[in-house]
Design a protein around this motif. Sequence first.
Motif, PDB file in Angstrom:
ATOM      1  N   HIS A 277       0.840  -1.202   0.000  1.00  0.00           N
ATOM      2  CA  HIS A 277       0.000   0.000   0.000  1.00  0.00           C
ATOM      3  C   HIS A 277       0.873   1.249   0.000  1.00  0.00           C
ATOM      4  N   GLN A 278       0.366   2.286  -0.662  1.00  0.00           N
ATOM      5  CA  GLN A 278       1.094   3.540  -0.747  1.00  0.00           C
ATOM      6  C   GLN A 278       0.718   4.495   0.375  1.00  0.00           C
ATOM      7  N   GLU A 279      -0.474   4.331   0.951  1.00  0.00           N
ATOM      8  CA  GLU A 279      -0.953   5.256   1.969  1.00  0.00           C
ATOM      9  C   GLU A 279      -1.220   4.519   3.273  1.00  0.00           C
ATOM     10  N   SER A 280      -1.675   5.272   4.273  1.00  0.00           N
ATOM     11  CA  SER A 280      -1.920   4.703   5.593  1.00  0.00           C
ATOM     12  C   SER A 280      -2.989   3.611   5.531  1.00  0.00           C
ATOM     13  N   LEU A 281      -2.831   2.621   6.396  1.00  0.00           N
ATOM     14  CA  LEU A 281      -3.756   1.499   6.424  1.00  0.00           C
ATOM     15  C   LEU A 281      -4.728   1.656   7.587  1.00  0.00           C
ATOM     16  N   GLU A 282      -5.955   1.195   7.370  1.00  0.00           N
ATOM     17  CA  GLU A 282      -6.971   1.252   8.415  1.00  0.00           C
ATOM     18  C   GLU A 282      -7.242  -0.119   9.030  1.00  0.00           C
ATOM     19  N   CYS A 283      -7.193  -1.166   8.215  1.00  0.00           N
ATOM     20  CA  CYS A 283      -7.698  -2.450   8.705  1.00  0.00           C
ATOM     21  C   CYS A 283      -7.046  -3.608   7.969  1.00  0.00           C
ATOM     22  N   THR A 284      -7.029  -4.723   8.642  1.00  0.00           N
ATOM     23  CA  THR A 284      -6.560  -5.978   8.062  1.00  0.00           C
ATOM     24  C   THR A 284      -7.363  -7.110   8.672  1.00  0.00           C
ATOM     25  N   SER A 285      -7.457  -8.218   7.951  1.00  0.00           N
ATOM     26  CA  SER A 285      -8.294  -9.321   8.430  1.00  0.00           C
ATOM     27  C   SER A 285      -7.759 -10.639   7.894  1.00  0.00           C
ATOM     28  N   PHE A 286      -7.546 -11.610   8.809  1.00  0.00           N
ATOM     29  CA  PHE A 286      -7.162 -12.966   8.425  1.00  0.00           C
ATOM     30  C   PHE A 286      -8.405 -13.760   8.028  1.00  0.00           C
TER      31      PHE A 286
END
Length: 804
Positions: A277-286
């Motif tokens: 990703h180029q910008e800030s991340l908000e969320c991730t999920s397995f």
Amino acid sequence: MRLYAARLKETQPLYSITSSEIYIAIAGVNFVHILPTTFFPEISSNENVNALTEECFSAKLQFPAPVTCVRFSKDGRYLGIATEDGTFLYEVETWDSPLQTIAGPAYELCWSQQANLLATAWKSISIYLRKEKEMPNMSENGHTTEKLESQMEEGPENSSTEKKHSNYNKVFEYSLLKVIDGHHSFICGLAFDPLSQYLASHSLDRSLKIWRLATFALEKNISKPFEHMPINSRYLRLSWSPDGAHIAAVNAINEGINVIAIVQRDSWTFDISLVGHQESLECTSFNPYLFSDPFQKSVIASAAHDGCICIWNTACARPVLVIKNITLAAFCDIQWSNSGFELYGVSLDGHICLLRFEESEFGPKMDQIEYPEDLSNCNFLKKPYGPKNTLEPTVIVSAPLPNTTTEVPKVRSPPSSPPSVKKRKVLKKKVTLRPASIHPATLFSQIRIGNPLVKPKWEITKSFGTMRIRNHQECTKIECYTGNEGENNPDWVTYLSSSVVLANGTKKFWAAGTEDASVHVFSPHGRLLLPPLVVGSTPCFLECCESYLCCVASNGLLYTWDVISSKAVHNPVSMLPLFHANFSNSKVAKGPSLEQLFVTDTGTPIAVMSDGNAFAYSPITSSWLRVSEGWWMIGSQYWGSLVTDSREESAMSFLERCTDEEIIKAGRGRFLQRTVKASMLRQGYDNYEMVVSIRHLENRLMSSEKLSLKFDFHENLLLYANRIAEEGMKDKMDELCRELLGPLRVPLSCTTPVKIGDRIWNPFISSSLNKRSLLKEIILHTAKHREIQRITSQYSYLLEHIPA
């Protein structure tokens, strides 16, 4: 994969989404809308997604304060809604009023695996424990009703009833168990460990904290990856892997790039970063499932401010799928469905997205992991849930995880004065996923490799058959199926006294490694080929090829057998040198770990380490040979793939690709590149790249010879001869030609080794390549180089005059 997108009629930001088998819940500024999962068409349908109208919603809930998070419990029975005014708990299909309201603002919430624990977070974490009890049903005259209501008024403030069509009502409540302080800012991410041993929290104070639920103490504070984390993200939603082995945390910074930090359980190290990703991340999920294709892997989804979603799996260092420009605004939440093939997401511009995948895109889905009860690993509960229940004595065995010592079983005693009851409630016995017991030999070994998990039921599938394993406390059952025969008719069945932790097979045999440090070998039709092979400790790697079987035990000993001839290829070998291969006096660094193990069709074991180095053990030299390393990755002009006549990747190229992936995963690629660039700029290093390239080809040649890789040796020999001819290296060319020509008195028809003084000259190399035939090819391939012609013409003349 198919992408579906819908948008609210009135453009309003959406902050959270969650799903069960029946419903989808989306949260906006001060509302929660409930949608049926049937709103999105099936994958086989060509219908477009319907417009979001009032008729689409099963329920619309309004709240006086902003809604920040919605989450269904794992079983889909309850819905938790976190707002800045309180937390509201609903029972599914009963949307008129909440079952329970918990006062106090909440920014995030999460449920434990069995919904026995509920955690909410603001600037501190509040953990609630569910209590259940059975109460007599209401009588017709209403006296029992009044009594029940009076009891509820005297009890805790947060309580509610659940109606059942029986003689008893089941009453449950979530009562405050513990408030955890430790963060200095808002907590924007919260997740329970699937095994209910830990709770992870991620905060805007640039820290990720791990809390041990047994004592509510801080297990680990992780801050280094987040030291330069931007705080422009509304959420920092993290996720545990389905087996509990890793945590994916967003907005880590690695060399100025926003990455996902993968934190390893128990050691709490963060050596792996996902860059995409180029910008800030908000969320991730397995993904809630593990997949096998051909290795066990987990799937991760991530979303960022750029409206981009990336899909990763642990078998690759790069994203397997990147979908850009889905929305024009940032994603705030993504969640996988219970099936593991649907990914839901919501964004600030009011979009609801669904990514629906097919099984062929992820690989075969493994069986759902059976988790233990949430409270089985916690010691904070010492009283029964309700006044009318009794708790039987329960033995809690904390199974040791890899690289830890064995814990003494704890016994939970019953209450001192148990109430008298007519019937004692019988608890169902659950088989749970657990790590293999640590073998005593591992505790005193210089090497301690993590033991594999003991799964209650699992299987391995090959093109020639399937082996199914059922691990029980009393014994283990193995069923084997050949070809496409019916599932109910196994070809053969056997029982073992210990749990199976690893299994593998070829067309010539099946092998199973058990927890008691044994390896059992069977023929394709179930005949025992060898007595159980006892290794140093619990098997951690079990690989096979043709008639060869290779095993690595948790104490670091390597074994290789030729199963068909019933003999060992070499004596047990320690892998200790591999873990110290990059030792340096100038700095203290973490040693590498064993990532992959292979065995060739000639019985040579190959180990790939986490630092990218690949080693092969040679019984002839009684030592480990480094056949691939990251040093060649940047400096050599020949780093890349060689393709065979069948358009398949060659063996040496496969090992170099493994090196590529491990170095990129560890983030060492840029370091090596800077090192090489600095070397090339130094005075006197003008020929650096040429020398490294030639050394790389020589290493390839010798490695493929020791591994008996016919194609790799042949192709690299021609590349090497051409390169030294281009550089005008006459001495090297003369030396190579002399070795391939051999003694002139040996006729061309000779096929056996010849002793020359103290040395033996073999007319063949790499098992089946004729040296003199290779010399002829080299003479033809280097004929265009004038400086070398004087040397090659001499050897051409000698070849013509060697007796037949």
